[in-house]
Design an enzyme around this catalytic site. Structure first.
Site, PDB file in Angstrom:
ATOM      1  CB  CYS A 194      -0.957  -0.011   1.186  1.00 16.55           C
ATOM      2  SG  CYS A 194      -0.197  -0.543   2.726  1.00 16.55           S
ATOM      3  CG  HIS A 251      -0.541   4.332   3.914  1.00 17.38           C
ATOM      4  ND1 HIS A 251      -1.225   4.183   5.100  1.00 17.38           N
ATOM      5  CD2 HIS A 251      -0.161   3.074   3.547  1.00 17.38           C
ATOM      6  CE1 HIS A 251      -1.254   2.898   5.441  1.00 17.38           C
ATOM      7  NE2 HIS A 251      -0.624   2.208   4.512  1.00 17.38           N
TER       8      HIS A 251
HETATM    9  P1  NAP Z   1      -6.813  -9.450   8.163  1.00 21.56           P
HETATM   10  O1  NAP Z   1      -7.805  -8.390   8.491  1.00 21.56           O
HETATM   11  O2  NAP Z   1      -6.076 -10.083   9.283  1.00 21.56           O
HETATM   12  O3  NAP Z   1      -7.573 -10.628   7.336  1.00 21.56           O
HETATM   13  C1  NAP Z   1      -6.964 -11.857   7.019  1.00 21.56           C
HETATM   14  C2  NAP Z   1      -7.907 -12.759   6.230  1.00 21.56           C
HETATM   15  O4  NAP Z   1      -7.245 -13.996   5.970  1.00 21.56           O
HETATM   16  C3  NAP Z   1      -9.192 -13.136   6.976  1.00 21.56           C
HETATM   17  O5  NAP Z   1     -10.214 -13.364   6.058  1.00 21.56           O
HETATM   18  C4  NAP Z   1      -8.811 -14.448   7.673  1.00 21.56           C
HETATM   19  O6  NAP Z   1      -9.931 -15.290   7.928  1.00 21.56           O
HETATM   20  C5  NAP Z   1      -7.969 -15.090   6.594  1.00 21.56           C
HETATM   21  N1  NAP Z   1      -7.022 -16.055   7.151  1.00 21.56           N
HETATM   22  C6  NAP Z   1      -6.205 -15.894   8.231  1.00 21.56           C
HETATM   23  N2  NAP Z   1      -5.499 -17.033   8.459  1.00 21.56           N
HETATM   24  C7  NAP Z   1      -5.888 -17.911   7.519  1.00 21.56           C
HETATM   25  C8  NAP Z   1      -5.536 -19.263   7.250  1.00 21.56           C
HETATM   26  N3  NAP Z   1      -4.618 -19.930   7.966  1.00 21.56           N
HETATM   27  N4  NAP Z   1      -6.124 -19.887   6.209  1.00 21.56           N
HETATM   28  C9  NAP Z   1      -7.047 -19.231   5.472  1.00 21.56           C
HETATM   29  N5  NAP Z   1      -7.437 -17.955   5.678  1.00 21.56           N
HETATM   30  C10 NAP Z   1      -6.860 -17.300   6.702  1.00 21.56           C
HETATM   31  O7  NAP Z   1      -5.698  -8.912   7.171  1.00 21.56           O
HETATM   32  P2  NAP Z   1      -5.800  -7.711   6.080  1.00 21.56           P
HETATM   33  O8  NAP Z   1      -5.408  -6.415   6.667  1.00 21.56           O
HETATM   34  O9  NAP Z   1      -7.104  -7.818   5.376  1.00 21.56           O
HETATM   35  O10 NAP Z   1      -4.607  -8.085   5.085  1.00 21.56           O
HETATM   36  C11 NAP Z   1      -4.714  -9.152   4.183  1.00 21.56           C
HETATM   37  C12 NAP Z   1      -3.500  -9.190   3.260  1.00 21.56           C
HETATM   38  O11 NAP Z   1      -3.451  -7.994   2.487  1.00 21.56           O
HETATM   39  C13 NAP Z   1      -2.170  -9.279   4.016  1.00 21.56           C
HETATM   40  O12 NAP Z   1      -1.278 -10.093   3.282  1.00 21.56           O
HETATM   41  C14 NAP Z   1      -1.698  -7.836   4.048  1.00 21.56           C
HETATM   42  O13 NAP Z   1      -0.304  -7.734   4.168  1.00 21.56           O
HETATM   43  C15 NAP Z   1      -2.190  -7.341   2.683  1.00 21.56           C
HETATM   44  N6  NAP Z   1      -2.388  -5.891   2.599  1.00 21.56           N
HETATM   45  C16 NAP Z   1      -3.130  -5.222   3.514  1.00 21.56           C
HETATM   46  C17 NAP Z   1      -3.301  -3.839   3.372  1.00 21.56           C
HETATM   47  C18 NAP Z   1      -4.124  -3.019   4.338  1.00 21.56           C
HETATM   48  O14 NAP Z   1      -4.222  -1.792   4.131  1.00 21.56           O
HETATM   49  N7  NAP Z   1      -4.742  -3.624   5.358  1.00 21.56           N
HETATM   50  C19 NAP Z   1      -2.739  -3.162   2.299  1.00 21.56           C
HETATM   51  C20 NAP Z   1      -2.008  -3.890   1.365  1.00 21.56           C
HETATM   52  C21 NAP Z   1      -1.842  -5.247   1.523  1.00 21.56           C
HETATM   53  P3  NAP Z   1     -10.625 -15.377   9.405  1.00 21.56           P
HETATM   54  O15 NAP Z   1     -11.509 -14.165   9.528  1.00 21.56           O
HETATM   55  O16 NAP Z   1     -11.377 -16.642   9.339  1.00 21.56           O
HETATM   56  O17 NAP Z   1      -9.504 -15.373  10.402  1.00 21.56           O
END
Ligand code: NAP
Length: 344
Positions: free
Chosen positions: A150, A242
């Site tokens: 991001c 950001h």
């Molecule tokens: P998050 O809120 O923690 O969500 C994670 C997701 O993955 C949830 O749906 C979770 O399901 C699932 N998950 C977790 N462990 C798992 C497993 N072992 N097997 C299958 N599914 C699983 O994270 P997020 O902020 O959305 O980020 C997701 C990705 O995008 C990350 O790689 C992050 O680095 C990237 N990212 C995030 C942003 C941002 O601004 N937040 C920006 C760019 C990139 P449950 O609900 O069932 O736990």
């Protein structure tokens, strides 16, 4: 007819943004949802603690969440958006590609792999054709395309606009919102009345991903742009958006007025999620600001301002909405590019 799509990691912060953006999408229809085993078998309404600023789409709310494995996704789904934790993405995304699915992923795993295109469509759409090499090498019917981190996505389009002046060295300092760490990423005790001058592995991502995005593609392999990039990353108590302070040294003389003109004229694309203009340049010295400017272009625009000459060349600030342009919207835009280029 709409392309049937699925979301891997649909219950998380980025997954919910994906559902919000896909619900009204003209070309995509949500047909599969996956998450961790703790969510599998529940309805999406039960599994996702919905925290996005529009109501949960009713048709998606009643769908059952599947486990994150290829067998959970119907064969007639063509495109998967992945917002899994990177360790999970590294383990399962190749399985989906091998099973024939095209995956447009946010997760940081494999972003720097030599045969994985890392794409911001307005910057390096031509890198998508690296998928031909990827399919040859890996024997996949599916494919894997990534969008950058991001914070990388926030400043790279402004650099692309300035590339004609010869990029030599860049220093970028970030002021990053808490949503970038996911819902459970930063506790209130850590961030209220505070700023944290460290975000694990983030600086390296800005320094390497930017050079891959700005590099060339000769039809067989990518080369990295030789611009030197140094980043310092800070977490601050904003929710979304950001903000970044950028210093750029160029080969050719670059006045603030010429830089503003190059940014304003930098083209957007004729894709549903590409904003026009792509880069909104403010004349006011105190803009952009996260609360005021993160929703420009429905959260897909890059905002820039504060352009001035400094000891280190050109100085300016830029801003993007981290969970829309920086994550969910970036994946959707890559999905639109995949569709336009015949990969679906
Ligand atoms: P998050 O809120 O923690 O969500 C994670 C997701 O993955 C949830 O749906 C979770 O399901 C699932 N998950 C977790 N462990 C798992 C497993 N072992 N097997 C299958 N599914 C699983 O994270 P997020 O902020 O959305 O980020 C997701 C990705 O995008 C990350 O790689 C992050 O680095 C990237 N990212 C995030 C942003 C941002 O601004 N937040 C920006 C760019 C990139 P449950 O609900 O069932 O736990």
């Amino acid at each position: 007819m709409a392309v049937r799509v699925g979301v891997l990691g649909a219950t998380g912060a980025v997954g919910q943004r994906l559902i919000q953006l896909l619900d009204p999408h003209p070309d995509f229809a949500v047909a599969a949802l996956t998450a961790s085993d703790a969510s599998a078998g529940k309805t999406y309404r039960e599994a996702a603690k919905w925290r996005v600023d529009t109501p949960i789409p009713e048709d998606v709310a009643g769908m059952t969440v599947g486990a994150t494995e290829p067998d959970s996704v119907p064969d007639d789904v063509d495109l998967l958006f992945s917002s899994l934790p990177s360790s999970v993405g590294a383990a399962v995304e190749p399985d989906f590609c091998e099973a024939g699915y095209v995956v447009s992923s946010n997760s940081s795993n494999a972003r720097m792999a030599a045969d994985v295109p890392l794409v911001i469509p307005e910057v390096n759409a031509d890198h998508l054709d690296l998928l031909e090499v990827q399919r040859d090498e890996r024997g996949w019917d599916g494919a894997l395309v990534k969008n950058p981190n991001c914070s990388t996505i926030t400043f790279v389009p402004t650099l692309a606009a300035l590339a004609e002046f010869g990029l030599e060295r860049v220093h970028v300092a970030t002021l990053q919102a808490v949503s970038g760490a996911g819902y459970d990423g930063v506790t209130s005790m850590e961030i209220i009345d505070n700023a944290v001058p460290h975000i694990g592995s983030e600086e390296e991502k800005l320094e390497t991903e930017s050079r891959k995005l700005l590099g060339g593609f000769d039809g067989a392999e990518l080369d990295r742009h030789d611009v030197e990039v140094a980043a310092s990353c800070n977490r601050i108590p904003t929710i979304d958006g950001h903000l970044e302070n950028v210093f750029v040294e160029t080969d050719e003389d670059l006045s603030p007025a010429a830089a503003a003109e190059a940014m304003r004229e930098y083209p957007s694309l004729d894709l549903p999620s590409s904003p026009d203009p792509l880069i909104h340049v403010f004349d006011e010295p105190d803009r952009p600001q996260p609360r005021l400017d993160r929703t420009l272009g429905d959260g897909m625009a890059i905002a820039a301002g504060g352009l001035r000459e400094s000891t280190f060349g050109l100085q300016y600030n830029c801003l993007a909405h981290n969970t829309i342009r920086g994550a969910a919207g970036a994946s959707v835009l890559n999905g639109e590019l995949l569709l336009e280029n015949g990969y679906l």
